[in-house]
Structures are given as C-alpha cells and as structure tokens.
Scaffold this motif. Structure first.
Motif, short mmCIF file in Angstrom:
data_model
loop_
_atom_site.label_atom_id
_atom_site.label_comp_id
_atom_site.label_asym_id
_atom_site.label_seq_id
_atom_site.Cartn_x
_atom_site.Cartn_y
_atom_site.Cartn_z
N GLY A 141 0.78 -1.23 0.00
CA GLY A 141 0.00 0.00 0.00
C GLY A 141 0.81 1.28 0.00
N LEU A 142 2.03 1.22 -0.54
CA LEU A 142 2.89 2.41 -0.51
C LEU A 142 3.40 2.79 -1.89
N SER A 143 2.62 2.52 -2.92
CA SER A 143 3.05 2.84 -4.28
C SER A 143 3.26 4.34 -4.48
N ASP A 144 2.59 5.16 -3.66
CA ASP A 144 2.74 6.61 -3.78
C ASP A 144 3.81 7.16 -2.84
N ARG A 145 4.56 6.26 -2.19
CA ARG A 145 5.60 6.71 -1.24
C ARG A 145 6.98 6.16 -1.60
N MET A 146 7.12 5.64 -2.81
CA MET A 146 8.37 4.96 -3.19
C MET A 146 9.59 5.87 -3.10
N ASN A 147 9.42 7.14 -3.42
CA ASN A 147 10.56 8.05 -3.47
C ASN A 147 10.70 8.89 -2.20
N PHE A 148 9.93 8.54 -1.17
CA PHE A 148 10.03 9.23 0.11
C PHE A 148 11.16 8.62 0.94
N LYS A 149 11.88 9.43 1.66
CA LYS A 149 12.87 8.93 2.60
C LYS A 149 12.17 8.60 3.93
N PRO A 150 12.77 7.74 4.75
CA PRO A 150 12.10 7.28 5.98
C PRO A 150 11.60 8.40 6.88
N SER A 151 12.31 9.53 6.92
CA SER A 151 11.89 10.63 7.80
C SER A 151 10.54 11.20 7.42
N ARG A 152 10.11 10.95 6.19
CA ARG A 152 8.81 11.45 5.72
C ARG A 152 7.71 10.41 5.84
N LEU A 153 8.03 9.27 6.43
CA LEU A 153 7.05 8.19 6.57
C LEU A 153 6.68 8.00 8.04
N SER A 154 5.44 7.60 8.28
CA SER A 154 5.02 7.27 9.65
C SER A 154 5.66 5.95 10.08
N GLY A 155 5.55 5.65 11.37
CA GLY A 155 6.09 4.39 11.86
C GLY A 155 5.49 3.19 11.16
N GLY A 156 4.18 3.22 10.95
CA GLY A 156 3.52 2.11 10.27
C GLY A 156 3.98 1.98 8.83
N ARG A 160 6.00 -1.12 6.99
CA ARG A 160 5.56 -1.76 5.75
C ARG A 160 6.68 -1.78 4.71
N VAL A 161 7.51 -0.74 4.70
CA VAL A 161 8.70 -0.75 3.84
C VAL A 161 9.62 -1.89 4.26
N ALA A 162 9.80 -2.05 5.57
CA ALA A 162 10.64 -3.14 6.09
C ALA A 162 10.07 -4.50 5.69
N MET A 163 8.75 -4.62 5.68
CA MET A 163 8.12 -5.88 5.27
C MET A 163 8.38 -6.13 3.79
N ALA A 164 8.24 -5.11 2.96
CA ALA A 164 8.52 -5.26 1.53
C ALA A 164 9.98 -5.65 1.32
N ARG A 165 10.87 -5.03 2.05
CA ARG A 165 12.30 -5.37 1.96
C ARG A 165 12.53 -6.83 2.31
N ALA A 166 11.86 -7.30 3.36
CA ALA A 166 12.03 -8.70 3.80
C ALA A 166 11.58 -9.68 2.73
N LEU A 167 10.64 -9.26 1.88
CA LEU A 167 10.07 -10.16 0.88
C LEU A 167 10.79 -10.10 -0.47
N LEU A 168 11.74 -9.19 -0.62
CA LEU A 168 12.33 -8.95 -1.94
C LEU A 168 12.90 -10.22 -2.56
N ASN A 169 13.64 -10.99 -1.80
CA ASN A 169 14.30 -12.19 -2.35
C ASN A 169 13.41 -13.44 -2.28
#
Length: 236
Positions: A141-156, A160-169
């Motif tokens: 659910g973050l297709s509109d936040r791909m180019n945001f750096k972490p400081s511009r994202l909420s904790g949740g 979710r970025v961390a979850m996507a990273r975990a699934l990459l491979n």
C-alpha cells in the motif's frame, strides 16, 4: 508429513562471563537450555516470553545471526553447523527475510532503495530488482511513497517498507522480532493482516512478541521461560 523448515535438536547457547564480573573464574551464562523444536513449512509461529526468557536469542540462532553453543540446527533441510560464515550469510540472504521492531531503514535512501537493498548481492539485474520492489511497494500500500525517505514516513509506513524489503528475495521464512512494538493498535492490526497475506502464500513465519493479542494471530504459540520451552500450543 510436512517437512520442517526449521528443526532444532537439543540446542543450547552459553555466553561467557569473564572473571571479575562476580565470578572467581571464567564461567558461562546459559541463555538457551536444550531447545528442541520443529517448525513445519508454511507454519505461523509466535514465540513468547518475558524479558530474558531467551526468545530473541533463539530467533537470532534461527536467523543465522548467532550460532548455537551445542546441539544441531537444520534450516530448510540443511545442517547450518557445517557452513562457514560466508555460506551462512548467503543462505540467510536468500532463504530468510527479517522484520525488526526498529525498522533499520537507511535514512538517506528512498523507500524503494531500501526495499531493493537485500537484492544487491543476489546477482539479479537491477531492472528486475526495481520491478520486484515496485510490485512489493504496491502490495503493502505504498506505491505513492516509493521516493520518500524514511523521515517522511510514519512508523507504520516504515514498517511496511521493512516488510517489503524482507520479501524482496522471495524468502521461504520470515523472522519478525517485536514487529508491532512501536506501532499503535490500529497500525499493528494492519501489519498483522500483511503477515497473514504472506503466510497464506506459503511462507513460514516465526514472530517474537510480548503482545497476547498478536500472539493469538499465529497458528501456534511457543512460550519460553528461563531458556526453556515451557508451553507449546497449537490453535484449534
């Protein structure tokens, strides 16, 4: 019978305490004591226990971030004790995905770049990694936040970025250490829904949590106390 994704037999972990720390001579603090555990492929398991119970140490051994002092551990059928550090690192990167309480996102990289990170050592073409990362960002659910750096994202959003990273491979096993620990209840529920989606796709999940509500989402709850498994409950 379903093959065990994770199989530990009589695993112990002892940390050395140096003389001068209240001991007359070098001695050991045994954090894990004779842990025998099978986690079948496709399971969703929660590890629970108070602080100091050994649950995070156990997760680190399962995640090849630490080695057992004694006993055997097979990951996806492979005896990891026979692997040197480089081969363990390769197996960890390809077979395992990690989600931590503190996110561990690179602050100067965009969300998309953070997701791509685990694939940089896989030998896959960058274009393939980018396409995979973009697809995962859409799934969480973050297709509109791909180019945001972490400081511009909420904790949740960061989790979710961390979850996507975990699934990459496309790992066979996801290991999560208190993934909802820094999230409010609503955001926690949203994240748990993502874990269920991943689990339903066939991925094995082992999740450390102190939260009873989160633990009840798992198919099986294993409770540790003083380095031992004291309860192993299967839902239903």
């Amino acid at each position: 019978m379903t093959q065990a994704a994770i199989a530990l037999n009589d695993v112990t972990r002892t940390f050395t305490r140096q003389a001068g720390d209240g001991a007359d001579e070098d001695s050991g603090i045994r954090v894990l004591k004779s842990i025998t555990l099978d986690v079948p492929t496709g399971s969703f398991v929660a590890l629970q226990g108070t602080s100091g119970s050994g649950k995070s140490t156990l997760l680190h051994i399962i995640g090849l971030l630490d080695r057992a002092t004694s006993g055997t551990y097979h990951l996806l059928g492979q005896d990891v004790s026979t692997l040197d550090d480089d081969h363990q690192s390769d197996l960890r990167n390809l077979a395992l995905g990690f989600v931590f309480q503190s996110f561990y996102l690179i602050p100067y990289a965009t969300a998309l770049e953070n997701v791509i990170l685990p694939g940089l050592y896989s030998g896959r073409p960058r274009s393939e990694l980018v396409a995979r990362a973009e697809s995962l960002m859409e799934q969480v659910g973050l297709s509109d936040r791909m180019n945001f750096k972490p400081s511009r994202l909420s904790g949740g959003q960061q989790q979710r970025v961390a979850m996507a990273r975990a699934l990459l491979n496309e790992p066979k096993v996801i290991l999560a250490d208190e993934p909802t620990g820094q999230l409010d209840s609503t955001t926690s529920r949203e994240l748990i829904k993502l874990f269920h989606t991943v689990h339903e796709a066939g991925t094995t999940i082992v999740l450390v949590t102190h939260d009873e509500e989160v633990a009840r989402e798992a198919d099986r709850v294993i409770r540790l106390h003083d380095g031992r498994i004291v309860e192993d409950i299967t839902a239903g």
